[in-house]
Write a protein that holds these residues in place. Structure first.
Motif, PDB file in Angstrom:
ATOM      1  N   ASP A 177     -13.007 -32.827  67.149  1.00  0.00           N
ATOM      2  CA  ASP A 177     -11.929 -33.685  66.796  1.00  0.00           C
ATOM      3  C   ASP A 177     -11.654 -33.913  65.329  1.00  0.00           C
ATOM      4  N   SER A 178     -12.454 -33.552  64.397  1.00  0.00           N
ATOM      5  CA  SER A 178     -12.080 -33.895  63.095  1.00  0.00           C
ATOM      6  C   SER A 178     -11.079 -32.928  62.626  1.00  0.00           C
ATOM      7  N   PRO A 179     -10.247 -33.405  61.457  1.00  0.00           N
ATOM      8  CA  PRO A 179      -9.236 -32.576  61.044  1.00  0.00           C
ATOM      9  C   PRO A 179      -9.564 -31.362  60.729  1.00  0.00           C
ATOM     10  N   MET A 180     -10.917 -30.975  59.898  1.00  0.00           N
ATOM     11  CA  MET A 180     -11.524 -29.872  59.601  1.00  0.00           C
ATOM     12  C   MET A 180     -11.601 -28.788  60.846  1.00  0.00           C
ATOM     13  N   ALA A 181     -12.344 -29.289  61.899  1.00  0.00           N
ATOM     14  CA  ALA A 181     -12.726 -28.290  62.995  1.00  0.00           C
ATOM     15  C   ALA A 181     -11.251 -28.017  63.639  1.00  0.00           C
ATOM     16  N   ARG A 182     -10.236 -28.927  63.649  1.00  0.00           N
ATOM     17  CA  ARG A 182      -9.020 -28.576  64.276  1.00  0.00           C
ATOM     18  C   ARG A 182      -8.326 -27.495  63.618  1.00  0.00           C
ATOM     19  N   ALA A 183      -8.459 -27.601  62.199  1.00  0.00           N
ATOM     20  CA  ALA A 183      -7.698 -26.489  61.529  1.00  0.00           C
ATOM     21  C   ALA A 183      -8.394 -25.220  61.659  1.00  0.00           C
ATOM     22  N   LEU A 184      -9.748 -25.175  61.693  1.00  0.00           N
ATOM     23  CA  LEU A 184     -10.475 -23.805  61.923  1.00  0.00           C
ATOM     24  C   LEU A 184     -10.481 -23.364  63.299  1.00  0.00           C
ATOM     25  N   LEU A 185     -10.041 -24.126  64.118  1.00  0.00           N
ATOM     26  CA  LEU A 185     -10.232 -23.503  65.645  1.00  0.00           C
ATOM     27  C   LEU A 185      -9.325 -22.296  66.075  1.00  0.00           C
ATOM     28  N   GLY A 186      -9.886 -21.279  66.479  1.00  0.00           N
ATOM     29  CA  GLY A 186      -9.062 -20.092  66.780  1.00  0.00           C
ATOM     30  C   GLY A 186      -8.837 -19.039  65.740  1.00  0.00           C
ATOM     31  N   LYS A 187      -9.470 -19.314  64.552  1.00  0.00           N
ATOM     32  CA  LYS A 187      -9.388 -18.562  63.259  1.00  0.00           C
ATOM     33  C   LYS A 187     -10.734 -17.879  63.342  1.00  0.00           C
ATOM     34  N   GLY A 188     -10.510 -16.763  62.422  1.00  0.00           N
ATOM     35  CA  GLY A 188     -11.569 -15.663  62.253  1.00  0.00           C
ATOM     36  C   GLY A 188     -12.170 -15.472  60.859  1.00  0.00           C
ATOM     37  N   GLU A 189     -13.157 -14.810  60.638  1.00  0.00           N
ATOM     38  CA  GLU A 189     -13.568 -14.501  59.262  1.00  0.00           C
ATOM     39  C   GLU A 189     -12.493 -14.046  58.488  1.00  0.00           C
ATOM     40  N   ALA A 195      -7.487 -21.439  56.318  1.00  0.00           N
ATOM     41  CA  ALA A 195      -6.806 -22.671  57.062  1.00  0.00           C
ATOM     42  C   ALA A 195      -6.285 -23.763  56.168  1.00  0.00           C
ATOM     43  N   THR A 196      -5.491 -24.445  56.510  1.00  0.00           N
ATOM     44  CA  THR A 196      -4.765 -25.575  55.790  1.00  0.00           C
ATOM     45  C   THR A 196      -4.883 -26.621  56.346  1.00  0.00           C
ATOM     46  N   LEU A 197      -5.652 -27.605  55.703  1.00  0.00           N
ATOM     47  CA  LEU A 197      -5.705 -29.042  56.348  1.00  0.00           C
ATOM     48  C   LEU A 197      -5.254 -30.278  55.509  1.00  0.00           C
ATOM     49  N   ALA A 198      -4.826 -31.152  55.951  1.00  0.00           N
ATOM     50  CA  ALA A 198      -4.263 -32.202  55.228  1.00  0.00           C
ATOM     51  C   ALA A 198      -5.400 -33.209  54.961  1.00  0.00           C
ATOM     52  N   SER A 199      -5.604 -33.499  53.700  1.00  0.00           N
ATOM     53  CA  SER A 199      -6.693 -34.547  53.273  1.00  0.00           C
ATOM     54  C   SER A 199      -5.889 -35.623  52.359  1.00  0.00           C
ATOM     55  N   PRO A 200      -6.816 -36.658  52.144  1.00  0.00           N
ATOM     56  CA  PRO A 200      -6.313 -37.688  51.393  1.00  0.00           C
ATOM     57  C   PRO A 200      -5.832 -37.508  50.016  1.00  0.00           C
ATOM     58  N   GLY A 201      -6.262 -36.442  49.451  1.00  0.00           N
ATOM     59  CA  GLY A 201      -5.858 -35.951  48.081  1.00  0.00           C
ATOM     60  C   GLY A 201      -4.708 -34.774  48.316  1.00  0.00           C
ATOM     61  N   GLY A 202      -4.180 -34.601  49.526  1.00  0.00           N
ATOM     62  CA  GLY A 202      -3.098 -33.847  49.758  1.00  0.00           C
ATOM     63  C   GLY A 202      -3.859 -32.454  50.307  1.00  0.00           C
ATOM     64  N   GLU A 203      -2.980 -31.411  50.587  1.00  0.00           N
ATOM     65  CA  GLU A 203      -3.204 -30.454  51.444  1.00  0.00           C
ATOM     66  C   GLU A 203      -4.396 -29.520  50.618  1.00  0.00           C
ATOM     67  N   ARG A 204      -5.140 -28.898  51.741  1.00  0.00           N
ATOM     68  CA  ARG A 204      -6.491 -28.265  51.104  1.00  0.00           C
ATOM     69  C   ARG A 204      -6.528 -27.052  51.935  1.00  0.00           C
ATOM     70  N   SER A 205      -6.959 -25.689  51.178  1.00  0.00           N
ATOM     71  CA  SER A 205      -6.793 -24.380  51.891  1.00  0.00           C
ATOM     72  C   SER A 205      -8.424 -24.106  51.959  1.00  0.00           C
ATOM     73  N   VAL A 206      -8.978 -23.544  52.954  1.00  0.00           N
ATOM     74  CA  VAL A 206     -10.136 -23.171  53.002  1.00  0.00           C
ATOM     75  C   VAL A 206     -10.236 -21.805  53.708  1.00  0.00           C
ATOM     76  N   GLU A 207     -11.342 -20.759  53.144  1.00  0.00           N
ATOM     77  CA  GLU A 207     -11.179 -19.396  53.773  1.00  0.00           C
ATOM     78  C   GLU A 207     -12.570 -19.328  54.485  1.00  0.00           C
ATOM     79  N   ILE A 208     -12.438 -18.824  55.912  1.00  0.00           N
ATOM     80  CA  ILE A 208     -13.595 -18.705  56.687  1.00  0.00           C
ATOM     81  C   ILE A 208     -14.381 -17.646  56.041  1.00  0.00           C
ATOM     82  N   VAL A 209     -15.539 -17.897  55.781  1.00  0.00           N
ATOM     83  CA  VAL A 209     -16.583 -16.750  55.321  1.00  0.00           C
ATOM     84  C   VAL A 209     -17.322 -16.043  56.347  1.00  0.00           C
ATOM     85  N   GLU A 210     -17.850 -16.953  57.171  1.00  0.00           N
ATOM     86  CA  GLU A 210     -18.642 -16.600  58.384  1.00  0.00           C
ATOM     87  C   GLU A 210     -18.342 -17.488  59.491  1.00  0.00           C
TER      88      GLU A 210
END
Length: 170
Positions: free
Chosen positions: A131-143, A147-162
């Motif tokens: 239920d966390s914002p990070m997990a919600r942003a990653l669900l269904g995505k692959g390597e 994924a872009t997620l909202a954080s207190p410091g603004g939007e953050r982008s993370v790339e799924i490595v594995e």
């Protein structure tokens, strides 16, 4: 101002076999070990006379209420939880139980974590709630997906490595 607290939002009713075992172990320890010990302390303290100034009695009764509340919560929660014992059909994508490595696009730092149920997450074991914002942003995505997620410091982008899955029965 009153003591009213709105009900806690219902978490996703999924749990890993290891998480279920930990909850059952906690329930057993509370009911069979801690509650009888505290009840004996309260009983002994009650024999001492004036209960209004008896710290062992007052705090023992308070602890008994806390234990009973936790036992009720765990018992009711175990009734509705669904233990996920099978791996997803598509193990190339992020779903419940996935061990994920992500690369933060801004800082360049790699993070590793496993997606588990809301009743078992533990940051010290690198487990995050589904239920966390990070997990919600990653669900269904692959390597390789971003994924872009909202954080207190603004939007953050993370790339799924594995994306990995461990045997859920282990």
């Amino acid at each position: 101002m009153g003591r009213y607290r709105p009900p806690r939002p219902r978490g996703t009713p999924l749990i890993t076999p290891a998480g279920e075992a930990r909850l059952r172990q906690e329930l057993d320890a509370l009911w069979r070990q801690e509650r009888p010990r505290v009840a004996q302390v309260v009983q002994d303290a009650a024999k001492n006379g004036d209960r209004s100034e008896n710290g062992d009695y007052i705090y023992g009764k308070k602890r008994l209420r806390e234990i009973d509340s936790r036992v009720r919560f765990i018992s009711k929660r175990l009734e509705v939880l669904e233990v996920v014992r099978e791996l997803p059909a598509d193990q190339e994508r992020v779903f419940f139980g996935a061990a994920v490595t992500v690369l933060d696009d801004d800082s360049g730092e790699e993070s590793h974590f496993t997606i588990v149920g809301p009743d078992e997450f533990d940051p010290s074991r690198r487990e995050i709630s589904i239920d966390s914002p990070m997990a919600r942003a990653l669900l269904g995505k692959g390597e390789g997906d971003v994924a872009t997620l909202a954080s207190p410091g603004g939007e953050r982008s993370v790339e799924i490595v594995e994306v990995r899955y461990a045997d859920p029965g282990a």
